[in-house]
Design a protein around this motif. Structure first.
Motif, PDB file in Angstrom:
ATOM      1  N   GLN A 124     -12.507 -24.793   4.894  1.00  0.00           N
ATOM      2  CA  GLN A 124     -12.161 -24.463   3.507  1.00  0.00           C
ATOM      3  C   GLN A 124     -12.981 -23.247   3.048  1.00  0.00           C
ATOM      4  OE1 GLN A 124     -13.553 -26.795   0.106  1.00  0.00           O
ATOM      5  NE2 GLN A 124     -11.424 -27.067  -0.510  1.00  0.00           N
ATOM      6  N   GLY A 186      -5.731 -31.209   3.207  1.00  0.00           N
ATOM      7  CA  GLY A 186      -7.131 -31.019   3.588  1.00  0.00           C
ATOM      8  C   GLY A 186      -7.311 -30.156   4.832  1.00  0.00           C
ATOM      9  N   SER A 216     -12.302 -24.037  -7.364  1.00  0.00           N
ATOM     10  CA  SER A 216     -13.679 -24.186  -6.882  1.00  0.00           C
ATOM     11  C   SER A 216     -14.654 -23.444  -7.802  1.00  0.00           C
ATOM     12  CB  SER A 216     -13.796 -23.666  -5.455  1.00  0.00           C
ATOM     13  OG  SER A 216     -13.292 -22.341  -5.392  1.00  0.00           O
ATOM     14  N   ASP A 221     -14.510 -30.231  -7.639  1.00  0.00           N
ATOM     15  CA  ASP A 221     -15.044 -30.504  -6.305  1.00  0.00           C
ATOM     16  C   ASP A 221     -14.105 -31.440  -5.566  1.00  0.00           C
ATOM     17  OD1 ASP A 221     -17.327 -28.985  -6.570  1.00  0.00           O
ATOM     18  OD2 ASP A 221     -18.357 -30.583  -7.663  1.00  0.00           O
ATOM     19  N   GLY A 222     -14.060 -31.243  -4.274  1.00  0.00           N
ATOM     20  CA  GLY A 222     -13.306 -32.173  -3.435  1.00  0.00           C
ATOM     21  C   GLY A 222     -11.812 -32.080  -3.580  1.00  0.00           C
ATOM     22  N   THR A 223     -11.329 -31.039  -4.222  1.00  0.00           N
ATOM     23  CA  THR A 223      -9.881 -30.880  -4.335  1.00  0.00           C
ATOM     24  C   THR A 223      -9.457 -29.645  -3.554  1.00  0.00           C
ATOM     25  OG1 THR A 223     -10.091 -29.509  -6.296  1.00  0.00           O
ATOM     26  CG2 THR A 223      -9.808 -31.864  -6.660  1.00  0.00           C
ATOM     27  N   ARG A 407      -8.257 -33.985 -12.565  1.00  0.00           N
ATOM     28  CA  ARG A 407      -7.902 -33.196 -11.384  1.00  0.00           C
ATOM     29  C   ARG A 407      -6.728 -32.255 -11.576  1.00  0.00           C
ATOM     30  NH1 ARG A 407     -10.198 -35.656  -6.723  1.00  0.00           N
ATOM     31  NH2 ARG A 407      -8.606 -34.805  -5.361  1.00  0.00           N
TER      32      ARG A 407
END
Lengths: 426, 264
Positions: A124, A186, A216, A221-223, A407
């Motif tokens: 990423q 992902g 970002s 975060d984490g998406t 989100r």
């Protein structure tokens, strides 16, 4: 008979021939104002004669069916962003700027997809570094779909790209030629292309987008990477109503499901549901727009047994698009799920309005198709009419939403009808 | 004498029939002209109310309709075009729908959506676009030429965006880039294109609603624009190209009447 009399007789004969020819011509020209009544061959002769005399009659053209296998995107784009002069500019479906931006990208995107090769996985972090390169173009889609299907929908065969499910494409300058990145589920991929970097630079000449930022950089975060307006997020309010199932809407559905629209095997039940039955296939069209299709052992429309994933999805998408044409208003269909085994495939679609997902009740998908042994055996569709009005809603800024763990913006109908205001979801 | 009289009768009857048919045709032609004039006048008034101004001659002079066509692309013909300028070379598959030819005199690329590029290291003598058409063997397809451009025609109508730009320096061709679609074309839908009146009204209304009225309509031309690409094929939709004084050039799909300031 004297010589003079003989000349007169010859003249009369010639005159008769000329007058008959003139009459025939005038007759055809008169008739030609109703070209449908003429046989095709005669119509062409009349067209030629009419054209010679300056007439406006055009013979009906010779029409051949399309020979091309065409594909549509199973998830429409919802954002395009370009890194220009060190800052990100975004073009979004909800502010009406997307269509122009996406149309400018399509030809270059097609050439990139068409020449992509050497697919490899990247992190990423590498993806985000490329996304911040000057001239990089980010394209976000409203749902995941096979990369090969995106290529096919742009008219290029998909030998060089795989069938990975992706919802983000990135065209980044690679020094000489463009590097194509794709992301979904992902996973991040990188492919070399034969398209020169120089083709990226003029793509957005003359237009400018809203100040934008990658998720970002906004604290999400984490998406997966997404693009949002940097400050204000204003999205149209929509209204949702049950679809009015007129006679033309019902015949449109019958036609989409391959049924005979002139069938006599049709009836209406006491609750207003319309049924059409044909060769073991039953189509039930509820007054509220709920559609149920089921096929018996041998019935149902089929697709090629060797169809690739992209072909299976396109088969269902085409039925859905054709069957709901003019019924769902401003909503678009987006692929929400695809599962396939050797003998069975399930394809699910949901609504997207203004580039945002619309969840009907608690469900993400509003249409489901089941294909078994190459035949469509079951389908359920919840048809709704969505209208995007003038009014818009000022949503919580993306950076603030990120802080409280929200989100993505979406529409939630709650299963009811009426006005729906966009909200952030968890 | 009997035959002579019979001929007289036949002549009289034929003459009468011809006169009647000619009168019917004349009446129809007059009625058609009158309706066209009325329609043009009404369209002109409606356009004026939307902030657009189009000459009556433009509104009353419609070209024949066009139909949706599909072009089945001929890779061999596209390759031959490339090899004319870069010389023969192996055809390298650059990816799924793109090809590259590394010829003796340069490199050419053929992309999936019809884009063609050639960089010529040993330039060929080519003073103008007309010579290019001869050199390229494009005589078989219809084209119109500008000073350094070649625009493809399909069924007599220009392909908007289907243009090759020629890089000519000192009478020598150094490069070619643009879009050309070589192959068979055929009609896939018998619905005729919508009229200029309809296209202008649709565009004028959209621009008026957007707060940027079209102003004077300078020109309008019916041609083709790429509408949908499929592997090996390109569908072309009849499209009006409308040049306005205030907001530049716009394209209006002659089926859906959707307008855009730019081609796909």
């Amino acid at each position: 008979m004297s010589r003079r009399a003989r000349v007169v007789e010859i003249f009369k004969s010639v005159l008769i021939v000329l007058l008959m020819a003139a009459m025939l011509l005038l007759f055809l020209l008169t008739w030609s104002t109703d070209p449908d009544s003429l046989p095709e061959g005669v119509a062409r002769v009349v067209s030629a004669v009419s054209g010679f005399f300056g007439g406006g009659f055009e013979a009906a053209p010779v029409v051949e069916g399309s020979r091309a296998d065409t594909y549509g995107e199973a998830a429409p784009p919802n954002a395009v962003a370009v890194m220009r002069n060190g800052s990100l500019e975004g073009f979004f479906a909800f502010d009406g700027t997307l269509d122009e931006a996406y149309s400018r990208v399509q030809l270059t995107l097609a050439d990139c997809l068409g020449s992509a090769e050497g697919q490899s996985n990247v992190s990423q972090r590498e993806f985000l570094i490329a996304a911040n390169e000057e001239g990089a173009v980010f394209i976000g889609y409203s749902g995941e779909q096979p990369l090969s299907l995106i290529a096919l929908s742009h008219g290029v065969e998909a030998y060089g790209v795989g069938g990975e499910m992706v919802d983000i494409l990135l065209l980044a300058p690679g020094g000489e030629s463009v590097i194509l990145y794709a992301a979904g589920g992902g996973q991040y991929m990188r492919m070399a292309t034969a398209v020169a970097d120089s083709r990226l630079e003029p793509l957005f000449d003359g237009i400018s987008g809203a100040d934008a930022a990658y998720s970002s950089d906004l604290g999400f975060d984490g998406t997966e990477p997404a693009v949002y307006p940097a400050r204000e997020l204003r999205v149209p309010v929509i209204t949702v109503h049950p679809s009015a199932m007129s006679e033309s809407a019902v015949t449109g559905l019958m036609s989409a499901f391959g049924m005979n629209t002139e069938s006599n095997y049709r009836y209406v039940s006491s609750d207003g549901t319309q049924y059409a039955v044909e060769n073991g296939v039953t189509l039930a069209v509820g007054a509220d727009g709920s559609i149920a299709y089921s096929a018996g052992e041998d019935g149902g429309i089929g697709l090629r047994p060797d169809a690739a994933d992209a072909g299976v999805i396109e088969f269902c998408r085409a039925i859905l698009e054709s069957g709901s044409a003019g019924v769902v208003g401003d909503a678009e269909w987006t692929l929400r799920g695809f599962e396939r085994t050797e003998e069975r495939a399930e394809v699910r679609f949901g609504y997207t309005v203004n580039g945002l997902p619309m969840y009907v009740g608690e469900y993400e998908s509003a249409a489901e198709f089941v294909i078994e042994e190459g035949r469509l055996t079951e389908a359920h569709i919840a048809l709704l009419r969505c209208a995007s009005g003038e009014e818009s809603s000022l949503m919580m800024p993306p950076a603030s939403a990120a802080v409280v763990g929200l989100r993505e913006p979406a529409y939630f109908t709650g299963g009811g009808y009426g006005e729906v205001v966009p909200q952030w979801s968890r | 004498m009997k035959i002579s009289r019979l001929k007289n009768i036949i002549i009289a009857m034929l003459l009468a029939a011809d006169l009647v048919l000619a009168a019917v045709l004349g009446a129809r032609a007059f009625e058609s002209w009158r309706l066209e004039e009325d329609a043009a006048a009404r369209a002109s008034e409606a356009l004026a109310a939307l902030g657009a101004e189009a000459g009556r001659d433009m509104l009353g002079d419609e070209p024949p309709p066009l139909y949706m066509v599909e072009i089945e692309r001929d890779l061999a013909a596209e390759r031959a075009l490339a090899e004319t300028f870069v010389g023969t070379g192996a055809l390298v598959r650059d990816g799924s729908g793109s090809y590259r030819i590394e010829g003796e005199r340069g490199t050419a690329r053929l992309y999936g959506a019809g884009r063609f590029e050639a960089e010529i290291s040993a330039p060929a003598a080519c003073p103008d676009a007309g010579t290019f058409i001869e050199l390229a063997g494009l005589g078989g397809i219809e084209t119109v030429t500008g000073e350094d451009t070649v625009t493809q025609l399909v069924r007599g109508a220009p392909v908007f965006g289907g243009e090759l730009a020629l890089d000519i320096e000192n009478g020598e061709l150094c490069g070619v880039s643009g879009i050309v679609l070589l192959g068979d074309d055929y009609i896939i839908d018998g619905t005729p294109s919508k009229s200029l009146d309809a296209a202008l009204l649709s565009l004028a209304e959209e621009l008026h609603d957007a707060g940027t009225p079209a102003g004077k309509i300078l020109s309008a031309e019916l041609g083709y624009a790429a509408s949908l690409a499929a592997p090996g094929y390109m569908q072309m939709a009849p499209t009006w190209r409308i040049e306005t004084e205030s907001v530049g050039t716009w394209y209006v799909d002659a089926f859906t009447l959707e307008s855009s300031a730019r081609l796909r």
